[in-house]
Design a protein around this motif. Structure first.
Motif, mmCIF file in Angstrom:
data_model
loop_
_atom_site.group_PDB
_atom_site.id
_atom_site.type_symbol
_atom_site.label_atom_id
_atom_site.label_comp_id
_atom_site.label_asym_id
_atom_site.label_seq_id
_atom_site.Cartn_x
_atom_site.Cartn_y
_atom_site.Cartn_z
ATOM 1 N N SER B 258 0.740 -1.071 0.017
ATOM 2 C CA SER B 258 -0.153 0.016 -0.058
ATOM 3 C C SER B 258 0.510 1.310 -0.499
ATOM 4 O O SER B 258 0.514 2.214 -0.186
ATOM 5 C CB SER B 258 -1.069 -0.208 1.374
ATOM 6 O OG SER B 258 -0.146 0.054 2.874
ATOM 7 N N GLY B 259 2.013 0.763 0.425
ATOM 8 C CA GLY B 259 2.698 2.596 0.985
ATOM 9 C C GLY B 259 4.305 2.357 -0.387
ATOM 10 O O GLY B 259 3.030 1.377 -1.902
ATOM 11 N N SER B 260 4.414 3.657 -0.624
ATOM 12 C CA SER B 260 4.814 4.097 -1.877
ATOM 13 C C SER B 260 7.025 4.045 -1.552
ATOM 14 O O SER B 260 7.302 4.168 -0.212
ATOM 15 C CB SER B 260 5.299 5.390 -2.368
ATOM 16 O OG SER B 260 4.082 5.342 -2.407
ATOM 17 N N TYR B 261 7.402 3.654 -1.931
ATOM 18 C CA TYR B 261 8.747 3.194 -1.889
ATOM 19 C C TYR B 261 10.271 3.644 -2.545
ATOM 20 O O TYR B 261 10.267 3.350 -3.422
ATOM 21 C CB TYR B 261 9.703 1.947 -1.627
ATOM 22 C CG TYR B 261 8.523 1.432 -0.444
ATOM 23 C CD1 TYR B 261 9.172 0.452 1.001
ATOM 24 C CD2 TYR B 261 7.110 0.660 -0.611
ATOM 25 C CE1 TYR B 261 8.698 0.134 1.967
ATOM 26 C CE2 TYR B 261 6.374 0.011 0.258
ATOM 27 C CZ TYR B 261 7.111 -0.639 1.693
ATOM 28 O OH TYR B 261 6.800 -0.909 2.832
ATOM 29 N N ASN B 262 10.653 5.207 -2.059
ATOM 30 C CA ASN B 262 11.605 5.666 -2.926
ATOM 31 C C ASN B 262 13.198 5.439 -2.474
ATOM 32 O O ASN B 262 13.571 5.931 -3.083
ATOM 33 C CB ASN B 262 11.133 7.545 -2.937
ATOM 34 C CG ASN B 262 10.191 7.918 -3.647
ATOM 35 O OD1 ASN B 262 9.510 6.999 -4.197
ATOM 36 N ND2 ASN B 262 9.993 8.390 -3.150
ATOM 37 N N ASP B 263 13.268 4.130 -2.433
ATOM 38 C CA ASP B 263 14.827 4.093 -1.270
ATOM 39 C C ASP B 263 14.446 2.510 -0.579
ATOM 40 O O ASP B 263 13.606 2.194 -0.414
ATOM 41 C CB ASP B 263 15.183 4.821 -0.611
ATOM 42 C CG ASP B 263 16.846 4.646 -0.192
ATOM 43 O OD1 ASP B 263 17.863 3.933 -0.890
ATOM 44 O OD2 ASP B 263 17.796 5.868 -0.125
ATOM 45 N N LEU B 264 15.306 2.059 -0.063
ATOM 46 C CA LEU B 264 15.736 0.607 0.137
ATOM 47 C C LEU B 264 15.076 0.903 1.902
ATOM 48 O O LEU B 264 15.285 2.016 2.191
ATOM 49 C CB LEU B 264 16.926 0.403 0.552
ATOM 50 C CG LEU B 264 17.671 0.173 -0.859
ATOM 51 C CD1 LEU B 264 19.011 -0.605 -1.151
ATOM 52 C CD2 LEU B 264 16.239 -1.253 -1.439
ATOM 53 N N VAL B 265 14.586 -0.078 2.175
ATOM 54 C CA VAL B 265 14.001 0.218 3.225
ATOM 55 C C VAL B 265 15.555 -0.748 4.611
ATOM 56 O O VAL B 265 15.492 -0.078 5.435
ATOM 57 C CB VAL B 265 12.673 -0.793 3.446
ATOM 58 C CG1 VAL B 265 12.454 -1.470 5.154
ATOM 59 C CG2 VAL B 265 11.703 -0.743 3.147
ATOM 60 N N LEU B 266 16.168 -1.674 4.424
ATOM 61 C CA LEU B 266 17.162 -2.082 5.035
ATOM 62 C C LEU B 266 18.551 -1.895 4.439
ATOM 63 O O LEU B 266 19.680 -2.811 4.441
ATOM 64 C CB LEU B 266 17.072 -3.919 5.291
ATOM 65 C CG LEU B 266 15.458 -3.645 5.962
ATOM 66 C CD1 LEU B 266 16.028 -5.383 6.505
ATOM 67 C CD2 LEU B 266 15.373 -3.078 7.775
ATOM 68 N N PRO B 275 11.047 -7.015 9.347
ATOM 69 C CA PRO B 275 9.647 -6.467 9.397
ATOM 70 C C PRO B 275 8.778 -8.076 10.442
ATOM 71 O O PRO B 275 9.677 -8.594 9.354
ATOM 72 C CB PRO B 275 8.944 -6.191 8.129
ATOM 73 C CG PRO B 275 10.481 -6.282 6.978
ATOM 74 C CD PRO B 275 10.945 -6.240 7.662
ATOM 75 N N GLN B 337 10.878 5.680 -12.051
ATOM 76 C CA GLN B 337 11.087 5.688 -10.442
ATOM 77 C C GLN B 337 10.762 5.804 -10.189
ATOM 78 O O GLN B 337 8.933 6.224 -10.325
ATOM 79 C CB GLN B 337 11.081 7.662 -10.958
ATOM 80 C CG GLN B 337 11.801 8.065 -9.430
ATOM 81 C CD GLN B 337 12.322 9.296 -8.879
ATOM 82 O OE1 GLN B 337 12.692 10.003 -10.393
ATOM 83 N NE2 GLN B 337 12.360 9.396 -8.166
ATOM 84 N N GLY B 356 15.636 7.964 -7.974
ATOM 85 C CA GLY B 356 15.773 9.134 -8.713
ATOM 86 C C GLY B 356 17.494 9.243 -9.155
ATOM 87 O O GLY B 356 18.070 8.504 -8.647
ATOM 88 N N HIS B 365 18.186 5.122 -11.554
ATOM 89 C CA HIS B 365 18.810 3.854 -11.517
ATOM 90 C C HIS B 365 18.454 2.884 -10.399
ATOM 91 O O HIS B 365 17.897 3.396 -9.132
ATOM 92 C CB HIS B 365 20.475 5.189 -11.063
ATOM 93 C CG HIS B 365 20.930 5.469 -9.891
ATOM 94 N ND1 HIS B 365 20.128 6.561 -9.507
ATOM 95 C CD2 HIS B 365 21.285 5.271 -8.915
ATOM 96 C CE1 HIS B 365 19.958 6.399 -7.932
ATOM 97 N NE2 HIS B 365 21.215 5.666 -7.829
ATOM 98 N N HIS B 367 19.231 0.234 -7.209
ATOM 99 C CA HIS B 367 19.434 0.230 -5.882
ATOM 100 C C HIS B 367 18.858 -1.213 -5.115
ATOM 101 O O HIS B 367 18.377 -1.732 -5.359
ATOM 102 C CB HIS B 367 19.240 1.210 -4.764
ATOM 103 C CG HIS B 367 20.283 2.207 -4.443
ATOM 104 N ND1 HIS B 367 20.076 3.627 -3.320
ATOM 105 C CD2 HIS B 367 21.413 2.743 -5.505
ATOM 106 C CE1 HIS B 367 21.026 4.074 -3.811
ATOM 107 N NE2 HIS B 367 21.821 4.149 -4.806
#
Lengths: 448, 380
Positions: B258-266, B275, B337, B356, B365, B367
């Protein structure tokens, strides 16, 4: 480097050195990841409310909010202002310990470019938000429910800092103090509000006295770091012990003569800058800082010329008062930037002025005895001319810097040298003692 | 005469102020980009440095005839033998969690690393380094294993060459030995730089951990060095797109976060924060050909390592595949992106974030981080 260079050269070299150290040592350690730009919430804590400034990267806001705020950021506030305010209000909900939510008002919105070494240049929304607790609740303890962007973008982080807390002696002049970070609790997949308690910690609960003394310190610091203010004062005092002989500076005018003139000059300068400090910080007079800073440099140049040849003999006090008015304007911008309420503002103006006076007196008391001793000797004219010449060079460098907005090698040199000024005082003292001793010995020699 | 003094004084002053004209700052903004790439399959640009040229040599001669960890220890010692005593003290560190955690996905200039940087090595030393790396990574795969590492260095050289600044480039990748290489005790190889981190932890003569490993690349597009074209991390992106687009609409909606992810969580610094509850679509509910797509994506990470190490890890991940979950955010094409995918199993954890551009603006790009619930840092 360009950003650093733009820091007003009024600040002493120490500040520059600390900033450099901070950049060299601090930054690489803080940054362990390649974060998308964070949001920043800066709190200005007042007696009965908090004014917050939010800095929200548009690229992140777009991911969270859907509207193309980053892809087309031109005219954003005009286009989407009301919706943006409504959105922010929904996601900013401070809550008092008794469970009641605060009243939140979203004020001015602006879009501008920001930059950090990790993300490079990016666009950012800045929002001024007023957070008002229920009438009988205090503004220092609350649960900060804040999830702008974060309600949707799970990788977003919000850094919450106190930028100004006058009653606890923290002023916007210094680095903001981080209170906490709001981010996803990854393990439990939830966003917890931040518990804010601004009564704990080493600064204590805070009071008007703490605020007042912080302003005294700030005033002292301003003079101690204000190389140009100090230089102006010292150069003005350089010929104050001398009599005028025709178009030139003559011999030492005696202790009483010197003290009277010194006192007149210092008092006039104080009176001048007190007037504009008051007027400026209350917002009656507001001048852009560039011409003010330039005039300050000019005041040093004029004083230096006067120290070489008396161009306004007998009118030093008036000139000091006039230049005091200009210097006061520079001080007042510091105070005006604090945006304090009336009570704290009055105390701040007083405290800041007291600090300025204390520091000036301190410097004068340290310097004047040596100037008076030295001005009785033959070498004083050489000393006076050299000092005046160096001051004139420095002043010219500042004038050019403040016109062009670019530092030059000389102003950078001054930044570097100014921390060593106390050693200069030591040299002055040794010179004064040495030549006085020789003078005394010469007068004691048998005459025949 | 006196008048003259006065005038000459003013003249000197004027002379001084005239000097300033030539002294004004001439700072040049070093971050302006002079090149650009478009799209993930677009432009190629030549970008070899002497480091990557040396590292792409094919001939290797070593005296380390043994196999397994004994051979790696031998190669590590052979590398150390090429170093000066000062260099040895830079590369040979004690094993500590603090040292092991000194990795990041920032250029080394923005987040300090431990060990010796490739820029400080001579050709002889670089070849000894190469001998070590081809023993711990898979060799002869196109854009996988050792070739993927090399392509990553080439891409970073490219960022340097288009004005990214001196913190980018193959010279800013660091190798360290945490603990003394041996077939009996605890030690680790840590190779880390901007978009590539690969740790390998050994204990009592066995490999005990190969994570957290970071992969990524900017530009995502192909970059040429010498006669070769590298696209270090494109196969992974394509594998994730194939996995997600291979799912049915219903499966996709189950997998969608449901959420957006603009980068890695871990990412770096987020050790051990897996989690408590897994999100998305359970792989065990999928048809075998779709399960194979998941395993294919995992294999692109695991098979970067030498054959015996990767076989053991892959066996474990395969046995746990049914209880592994796939989740994503953004689009299933993994082409824009904000596209994000995650594989979370009893042991395996892989995240891929298409984010981005930093040096190349407006061009995404990748990650990606590969972690292991129990074996990160060899379980230490």
């Amino acid at each position: 480097m360009t950003k650093l260079s733009r820091i007003s050269s009024r600040r002493s070299g120490w500040l520059l050195i600390f900033t450099l150290l901070g950049l060299l040592v601090g930054l690489p350690k803080q940054a362990s990841a390649h974060p998308m730009p964070n949001s920043v919430v800066l709190l200005n804590v007042h007696a009965n409310r908090i004014d917050a400034e939010l800095q929200i990267p548009l690229v992140e806001l777009q991911s969270a909010w859907g509207h193309a705020v980053n892809d087309s950021s031109a005219g954003l506030v005009a286009r989407l202002g009301p919706q943006l305010r409504a959105y922010l209000k929904t996601h900013i909900r401070p809550q008092s310990p008794d469970g009641r939510f605060w009243n939140v008002t979203v004020g001015e919105l602006t879009v501008h470019e920001s930059q950090n070494p990790i993300n490079g240049v990016y666009r950012e929304l800045t929002a001024q938000v007023q957070m008002l607790p229920p009438a009988d609740e205090d503004a220092r303890t609350f649960t900060f429910h804040y999830d702008v962007v974060l309600h949707q973008v799970m990788t977003h982080k919000i850094l919450v800092s106190v930028r100004q807390d006058w009653e606890r002696g923290q002023l916007a002049e210094t680095e903001p103090v981080q209170v906490g970070e709001i981010s996803l609790d990854i393990v439990n997949n939830r966003i917890l509000p931040l518990s804010v308690n601004l009564t704990s910690g080493h600064a204590g609960p805070g009071s008007y006295w703490t605020g007042f003394t912080a302003m005294i310190k700030l005033g002292m610091q301003h003079i101690a770091e204000g190389t140009d203010h100090l230089l102006f004062l010292l150069v003005l005092l350089l010929p104050a012990t001398l009599l005028v002989a025709g178009q030139r500076w003559g011999r030492f005018g005696g202790i009483q003569y010197s003290l009277k003139r010194l006192l007149a000059i210092i008092t006039a300068f104080t009176a001048g800058h007190s007037i504009t400090l008051l007027a400026g910080s209350l917002g009656w007079v507001r001048l852009p800082s560039q011409p003010v800073e330039m005039l300050i440099a000019v005041s040093i140049l004029v004083s230096a010329v006067h120290a070489v040849r008396p161009i306004f003999p007998g009118r030093e006090a008036w000139i000091a008062a006039g230049f005091g008015l200009i210097h006061g304007l520079a001080f007042s911008s510091t105070l005006a930037n604090l945006q304090l309420d009336a009570g704290p503002m009055a105390l701040s103006i007083l405290g800041f002025n007291v600090g300025i006076e204390l520091m000036q007196l301190f410097i004068i008391v340290l310097t004047i005895p040596w100037l008076m001793l030295l001005s009785r000797t033959q070498v004083y004219s050489v000393f006076r001319l050299t000092a005046a010449f160096l001051a004139a060079v420095a002043a010219s460098a500042w004038v050019i810097e403040r016109i062009t907005g670019q530092p030059n090698r000389l102003t950078q040199g001054i930044e570097f040298v100014s921390p060593y000024a106390p050693y200069g005082l030591g040299v002055l003292a040794v010179m004064a003692l040495l030549f006085t001793w020789r003078l005394t010995r010469a007068s004691q020699l048998p005459v025949h | 005469m006196k008048r003259k003094n006065w005038t000459s004084f003013l003249l000197i002053l004027l002379g001084f102020s005239a000097l300033f004209g030539s002294c004004t700052s001439t700072d040049v903004d070093a971050t302006s980009t002079t090149g650009s790439t478009t799209g993930s399959t677009g432009t190629t640009s030549n970008s070899s440095s002497s480091i990557t040229t040396t590292l792409s040599a094919t001939a290797t001669t070593t005296t380390c005839g043994s196999t397994g960890v004994a051979q790696i220890v031998c190669l590590a010692e052979a590398f150390k033998a090429t170093l000066s005593s000062t260099q040895v003290s830079t590369v040979q560190l004690t094993y500590s969690k603090a040292n092991a955690q000194k990795w990041s996905n920032l250029p080394a200039g923005m987040s300090s690393r431990v060990g010796i940087n490739l820029g400080a090595l001579s050709d002889t030393q670089l070849l000894a380094f190469r001998n070590l790396m081809v023993a711990v990574l898979a060799l002869n795969g196109m854009n996988e294993g050792y070739d993927e590492m090399l392509g990553n260095l080439v891409a970073d050289d490219y960022l340097n060459s288009i004005g990214g600044g001196s913190t980018y480039g193959a010279g800013n990748y660091y190798l360290s030995f945490l603990g003394t290489p041996s077939t009996s005790s605890l030690w680790a190889i840590l190779f880390t730089g901007h978009h590539y981190t690969q740790p390998i932890t050994f204990n009592a003569g066995a490999v005990t951990g190969v994570t957290p490993a970071f992969r990524g690349t900017e530009p995502q597009a192909a970059v040429t060095a010498g006669s070769r074209t590298y696209q270090a991390f494109e196969q992974e992106r394509v594998a994730f797109a194939a996995l997600l687009t291979g799912l049915s609409t219903t499966e996709q909606s189950t997998a969608k976060l449901s959420g957006s992810y603009n980068d890695l969580v871990l990412g770096p610094g987020q050790d051990g924060k897996f989690p408590a509850t897994k999100s998305g679509l359970q792989v065990g509910t999928l048809s075998s050909d779709k399960q194979a797509l998941v395993l294919a994506a995992i294999r692109l990470y695991v098979n970067d390592l030498d054959a015996s190490t990767s076989a053991a890890v892959l066996t474990k991940y395969t046995s746990e595949l049914a209880n592994t979950y796939v989740a994503y955010s953004g689009t299933t094409a993994m082409a824009s992106q904000g596209d994000y995918v995650r594989i979370d199993g009893p042991s395996v954890w892989i995240e891929f974030s298409y984010q981005g551009g930093v040096i190349i603006k407006n061009t995404p790009h990748s990650h990606s981080v590969w972690r292991d619930h129990t074996a990160d840092y060899g379980g230490n």
